[in-house]
Scaffold this motif. Structure first.
Motif, PDB file in Angstrom:
ATOM      1  N   LEU A   7     -56.479  63.185  13.692  1.00  0.00           N
ATOM      2  CA  LEU A   7     -55.613  62.458  12.533  1.00  0.00           C
ATOM      3  C   LEU A   7     -56.176  61.299  11.827  1.00  0.00           C
ATOM      4  CD1 LEU A   7     -52.054  60.901  13.933  1.00  0.00           C
ATOM      5  CD2 LEU A   7     -53.402  59.647  12.470  1.00  0.00           C
ATOM      6  N   ILE A   8     -56.936  60.551  12.287  1.00  0.00           N
ATOM      7  CA  ILE A   8     -57.878  59.593  11.441  1.00  0.00           C
ATOM      8  C   ILE A   8     -58.766  60.022  10.481  1.00  0.00           C
ATOM      9  CG2 ILE A   8     -59.757  57.857  11.802  1.00  0.00           C
ATOM     10  CD1 ILE A   8     -58.371  57.092  14.547  1.00  0.00           C
ATOM     11  N   GLU A   9     -59.387  61.364  10.624  1.00  0.00           N
ATOM     12  CA  GLU A   9     -60.076  61.840   9.524  1.00  0.00           C
ATOM     13  C   GLU A   9     -59.356  62.361   8.530  1.00  0.00           C
ATOM     14  OE1 GLU A   9     -62.611  64.802  11.168  1.00  0.00           O
ATOM     15  OE2 GLU A   9     -64.026  63.588  12.149  1.00  0.00           O
ATOM     16  N   VAL A  10     -58.181  63.013   8.787  1.00  0.00           N
ATOM     17  CA  VAL A  10     -57.071  63.429   7.841  1.00  0.00           C
ATOM     18  C   VAL A  10     -56.731  62.140   7.027  1.00  0.00           C
ATOM     19  CG1 VAL A  10     -54.811  64.598   7.383  1.00  0.00           C
ATOM     20  CG2 VAL A  10     -56.728  65.554   8.993  1.00  0.00           C
ATOM     21  N   HIS A  11     -56.271  61.155   7.704  1.00  0.00           N
ATOM     22  CA  HIS A  11     -55.785  59.998   7.099  1.00  0.00           C
ATOM     23  C   HIS A  11     -56.844  59.510   6.034  1.00  0.00           C
ATOM     24  CE1 HIS A  11     -55.456  55.544   6.766  1.00  0.00           C
ATOM     25  NE2 HIS A  11     -54.070  55.872   6.405  1.00  0.00           N
ATOM     26  N   ASN A  12     -58.179  59.374   6.609  1.00  0.00           N
ATOM     27  CA  ASN A  12     -59.042  58.900   5.880  1.00  0.00           C
ATOM     28  C   ASN A  12     -59.519  59.800   4.653  1.00  0.00           C
ATOM     29  OD1 ASN A  12     -59.518  56.550   7.719  1.00  0.00           O
ATOM     30  ND2 ASN A  12     -61.239  57.522   8.682  1.00  0.00           N
ATOM     31  N   ALA A  13     -59.131  60.813   4.549  1.00  0.00           N
ATOM     32  CA  ALA A  13     -59.402  61.968   3.158  1.00  0.00           C
ATOM     33  C   ALA A  13     -58.332  61.433   2.299  1.00  0.00           C
ATOM     34  CB  ALA A  13     -59.124  63.299   3.760  1.00  0.00           C
ATOM     35  N   SER A  18     -48.400  58.813   5.758  1.00  0.00           N
ATOM     36  CA  SER A  18     -48.153  58.541   7.238  1.00  0.00           C
ATOM     37  C   SER A  18     -47.069  59.294   7.590  1.00  0.00           C
ATOM     38  CB  SER A  18     -47.723  57.100   7.374  1.00  0.00           C
ATOM     39  OG  SER A  18     -48.890  56.407   7.137  1.00  0.00           O
ATOM     40  N   ALA A  19     -46.003  59.738   6.859  1.00  0.00           N
ATOM     41  CA  ALA A  19     -44.835  60.517   7.235  1.00  0.00           C
ATOM     42  C   ALA A  19     -45.301  61.891   7.238  1.00  0.00           C
ATOM     43  CB  ALA A  19     -43.785  60.321   6.225  1.00  0.00           C
ATOM     44  N   GLU A  20     -46.099  62.414   6.311  1.00  0.00           N
ATOM     45  CA  GLU A  20     -46.743  63.799   6.406  1.00  0.00           C
ATOM     46  C   GLU A  20     -47.468  63.623   7.604  1.00  0.00           C
ATOM     47  OE1 GLU A  20     -46.778  64.986   1.652  1.00  0.00           O
ATOM     48  OE2 GLU A  20     -48.468  63.850   2.506  1.00  0.00           O
ATOM     49  N   LEU A  21     -48.494  62.927   7.809  1.00  0.00           N
ATOM     50  CA  LEU A  21     -49.329  62.830   9.006  1.00  0.00           C
ATOM     51  C   LEU A  21     -48.562  63.154  10.500  1.00  0.00           C
ATOM     52  CD1 LEU A  21     -52.080  60.413   8.128  1.00  0.00           C
ATOM     53  CD2 LEU A  21     -52.274  62.738   8.261  1.00  0.00           C
ATOM     54  N   ALA A  22     -47.405  62.384  10.481  1.00  0.00           N
ATOM     55  CA  ALA A  22     -46.482  62.422  11.565  1.00  0.00           C
ATOM     56  C   ALA A  22     -46.011  63.654  11.908  1.00  0.00           C
ATOM     57  CB  ALA A  22     -45.457  61.447  11.556  1.00  0.00           C
ATOM     58  N   GLU A  23     -45.737  64.549  10.657  1.00  0.00           N
ATOM     59  CA  GLU A  23     -45.106  65.854  10.803  1.00  0.00           C
ATOM     60  C   GLU A  23     -46.112  66.754  11.153  1.00  0.00           C
ATOM     61  OE1 GLU A  23     -42.926  68.627   7.565  1.00  0.00           O
ATOM     62  OE2 GLU A  23     -42.273  66.573   7.666  1.00  0.00           O
ATOM     63  N   LEU A  24     -47.338  66.656  10.669  1.00  0.00           N
ATOM     64  CA  LEU A  24     -48.380  67.448  10.834  1.00  0.00           C
ATOM     65  C   LEU A  24     -48.890  67.538  12.153  1.00  0.00           C
ATOM     66  CD1 LEU A  24     -50.802  66.990   7.667  1.00  0.00           C
ATOM     67  CD2 LEU A  24     -49.749  69.288   8.423  1.00  0.00           C
ATOM     68  N   VAL A  32     -48.764  57.011  14.390  1.00  0.00           N
ATOM     69  CA  VAL A  32     -49.565  57.223  13.207  1.00  0.00           C
ATOM     70  C   VAL A  32     -50.003  56.021  12.678  1.00  0.00           C
ATOM     71  CG1 VAL A  32     -49.965  58.083  10.715  1.00  0.00           C
ATOM     72  CG2 VAL A  32     -48.657  59.564  12.350  1.00  0.00           C
ATOM     73  N   TYR A  33     -49.191  55.008  12.834  1.00  0.00           N
ATOM     74  CA  TYR A  33     -49.570  53.661  12.373  1.00  0.00           C
ATOM     75  C   TYR A  33     -50.294  52.903  13.358  1.00  0.00           C
ATOM     76  CZ  TYR A  33     -45.868  54.027   9.034  1.00  0.00           C
ATOM     77  OH  TYR A  33     -45.156  54.368   7.815  1.00  0.00           O
ATOM     78  N   ARG A  34     -49.966  53.055  14.702  1.00  0.00           N
ATOM     79  CA  ARG A  34     -50.656  52.776  15.655  1.00  0.00           C
ATOM     80  C   ARG A  34     -51.996  53.010  16.035  1.00  0.00           C
ATOM     81  NH1 ARG A  34     -46.576  52.467  18.919  1.00  0.00           N
ATOM     82  NH2 ARG A  34     -46.969  54.915  19.826  1.00  0.00           N
ATOM     83  N   THR A  35     -52.279  54.482  15.707  1.00  0.00           N
ATOM     84  CA  THR A  35     -53.680  55.121  16.004  1.00  0.00           C
ATOM     85  C   THR A  35     -54.334  54.549  14.726  1.00  0.00           C
ATOM     86  OG1 THR A  35     -52.473  56.914  16.729  1.00  0.00           O
ATOM     87  CG2 THR A  35     -54.594  57.284  15.788  1.00  0.00           C
TER      88      THR A  35
END
Length: 44
Positions: A7-13, A18-24, A32-35
């Protein structure tokens, strides 16, 4: 690779909100925010 690290790697890209990451990753946005916050708190 743990889901959290992934999740962090995808976020850093920078390609997903954040909403899309939560869904993914099938987690709540708060997770997501906490991570991401833990990553910054640990100095990475």
């Amino acid at each position: 690779m743990t889901q959290q690290k992934h999740l962090i790697e995808v976020h850093n890209a920078g390609r997903h909100s954040s909403a899309e990451l939560a869904e993914l990753f099938n987690v709540a946005r708060s997770t997501v925010y906490r991570t991401i916050q833990r990553q910054f708190d640990s100095g990475h």
